[in-house]
Design a protein around this motif. Sequence first.
Motif, PDB file in Angstrom:
ATOM      1  N   VAL A 138       0.817  -0.909  -0.235  1.00  0.00           N
ATOM      2  CA  VAL A 138       0.174  -0.091   0.040  1.00  0.00           C
ATOM      3  C   VAL A 138       0.861   1.696   0.097  1.00  0.00           C
ATOM      4  O   VAL A 138       0.322   2.477  -0.983  1.00  0.00           O
ATOM      5  CB  VAL A 138      -0.831  -0.136   1.169  1.00  0.00           C
ATOM      6  CG1 VAL A 138      -1.749   1.282   1.163  1.00  0.00           C
ATOM      7  CG2 VAL A 138      -1.964  -1.320   0.351  1.00  0.00           C
ATOM      8  N   VAL A 139       1.849   0.932   0.600  1.00  0.00           N
ATOM      9  CA  VAL A 139       3.165   2.209   0.764  1.00  0.00           C
ATOM     10  C   VAL A 139       3.683   2.365  -0.204  1.00  0.00           C
ATOM     11  O   VAL A 139       3.485   3.866  -0.905  1.00  0.00           O
ATOM     12  CB  VAL A 139       3.996   2.520   2.213  1.00  0.00           C
ATOM     13  CG1 VAL A 139       4.915   3.424   1.858  1.00  0.00           C
ATOM     14  CG2 VAL A 139       3.326   2.714   3.387  1.00  0.00           C
ATOM     15  N   VAL A 140       3.731   1.451  -1.242  1.00  0.00           N
ATOM     16  CA  VAL A 140       4.820   1.671  -2.269  1.00  0.00           C
ATOM     17  C   VAL A 140       3.630   2.325  -3.111  1.00  0.00           C
ATOM     18  O   VAL A 140       4.249   2.849  -3.849  1.00  0.00           O
ATOM     19  CB  VAL A 140       5.098   0.039  -2.657  1.00  0.00           C
ATOM     20  CG1 VAL A 140       6.093   0.660  -4.219  1.00  0.00           C
ATOM     21  CG2 VAL A 140       6.766   0.170  -1.613  1.00  0.00           C
ATOM     22  N   SER A 141       1.783   1.958  -3.146  1.00  0.00           N
ATOM     23  CA  SER A 141       1.203   1.852  -4.274  1.00  0.00           C
ATOM     24  C   SER A 141       1.165   3.381  -4.527  1.00  0.00           C
ATOM     25  O   SER A 141       0.956   4.437  -5.250  1.00  0.00           O
ATOM     26  CB  SER A 141       0.105   1.416  -3.731  1.00  0.00           C
ATOM     27  OG  SER A 141      -0.217  -0.051  -4.081  1.00  0.00           O
ATOM     28  N   VAL A 143       3.275   5.966  -3.191  1.00  0.00           N
ATOM     29  CA  VAL A 143       4.627   6.950  -3.530  1.00  0.00           C
ATOM     30  C   VAL A 143       3.938   6.659  -4.907  1.00  0.00           C
ATOM     31  O   VAL A 143       4.541   7.278  -5.825  1.00  0.00           O
ATOM     32  CB  VAL A 143       5.628   5.452  -3.297  1.00  0.00           C
ATOM     33  CG1 VAL A 143       7.058   6.520  -3.874  1.00  0.00           C
ATOM     34  CG2 VAL A 143       5.918   6.007  -1.711  1.00  0.00           C
ATOM     35  N   GLU A 144       4.143   5.276  -5.488  1.00  0.00           N
ATOM     36  CA  GLU A 144       3.754   5.270  -7.616  1.00  0.00           C
ATOM     37  C   GLU A 144       3.277   6.453  -7.693  1.00  0.00           C
ATOM     38  O   GLU A 144       3.506   7.240  -8.925  1.00  0.00           O
ATOM     39  CB  GLU A 144       3.312   4.075  -7.720  1.00  0.00           C
ATOM     40  CG  GLU A 144       3.003   3.143  -9.067  1.00  0.00           C
ATOM     41  CD  GLU A 144       2.093   2.196  -8.934  1.00  0.00           C
ATOM     42  OE1 GLU A 144       2.118   1.423  -8.196  1.00  0.00           O
ATOM     43  OE2 GLU A 144       1.744   2.621  -9.501  1.00  0.00           O
ATOM     44  N   ALA A 154       3.315  -5.338 -11.954  1.00  0.00           N
ATOM     45  CA  ALA A 154       3.901  -6.523 -11.709  1.00  0.00           C
ATOM     46  C   ALA A 154       3.760  -6.366 -10.233  1.00  0.00           C
ATOM     47  O   ALA A 154       3.889  -7.501  -9.410  1.00  0.00           O
ATOM     48  CB  ALA A 154       4.931  -6.684 -12.380  1.00  0.00           C
ATOM     49  N   LEU A 155       4.067  -5.379  -9.596  1.00  0.00           N
ATOM     50  CA  LEU A 155       4.494  -4.931  -8.381  1.00  0.00           C
ATOM     51  C   LEU A 155       3.497  -4.908  -7.161  1.00  0.00           C
ATOM     52  O   LEU A 155       2.572  -5.430  -6.305  1.00  0.00           O
ATOM     53  CB  LEU A 155       5.486  -3.157  -7.724  1.00  0.00           C
ATOM     54  CG  LEU A 155       5.340  -2.864  -6.004  1.00  0.00           C
ATOM     55  CD1 LEU A 155       6.487  -3.820  -6.309  1.00  0.00           C
ATOM     56  CD2 LEU A 155       5.824  -1.794  -5.964  1.00  0.00           C
ATOM     57  N   ARG A 156       2.060  -3.833  -7.972  1.00  0.00           N
ATOM     58  CA  ARG A 156       0.690  -4.066  -7.702  1.00  0.00           C
ATOM     59  C   ARG A 156       0.057  -5.708  -7.921  1.00  0.00           C
ATOM     60  O   ARG A 156      -0.447  -5.932  -6.984  1.00  0.00           O
ATOM     61  CB  ARG A 156      -0.007  -4.206  -8.858  1.00  0.00           C
ATOM     62  CG  ARG A 156       0.144  -2.024  -8.044  1.00  0.00           C
ATOM     63  CD  ARG A 156      -0.980  -1.560  -8.975  1.00  0.00           C
ATOM     64  NE  ARG A 156      -1.851  -1.464 -10.639  1.00  0.00           N
ATOM     65  CZ  ARG A 156      -1.492  -1.252 -11.588  1.00  0.00           C
ATOM     66  NH1 ARG A 156      -0.508  -0.518 -11.961  1.00  0.00           N
ATOM     67  NH2 ARG A 156      -3.029  -1.793 -12.089  1.00  0.00           N
TER      68      ARG A 156
END
Length: 160
Positions: A138-141, A143-144, A154-156
């Motif tokens: 969720v945090v990376v999403s 940031v994205e 791919a990360l999602r």
Amino acid sequence: GGEGEEEEEEEAKPPRPKNLVLALFWDLSESNKFGGFIILCILANSVTLAMEYAGADCLELQDVNHPAGGEYFGYYQGSPPACIVQANVMTESTQTFLSYSNLFFVFIFALECVVKLIGLGPGWYFKDGFNTFDFVIVVVSFVEMAIGLKGMTALRCFRL
């Protein structure tokens, strides 16, 4: 013995908070309906991720030596077109739908994190490896989205 085993089982599940507001979040985070809704969202997110595809607006033709001699570009002899428009380009409406779907699912999964963080408390929340992993995704999403990165499908997929 048997008493020690019962205590271990009780420790595996966080205790219900005494504070009314925290208890409401705990009840929601432990609810089968909430869990079912999140699973439904995961399945729907899987469908939207499967709908996403990449294509080229224009595929450059490659020079092919034909056995009959001369320069051939596929079936074009002589001066070929600059490129061939690909049929696999996502329509703008599909791109828009998938973009809004991504926002929706990021919001839902972030809401799940918040509900569990409040209900279980950070100590219990981060004891579960799946919760920690979900939190990182969720945090990376976010940031994205903040830096405008695209192509992190791919990360999602790890949300699944």
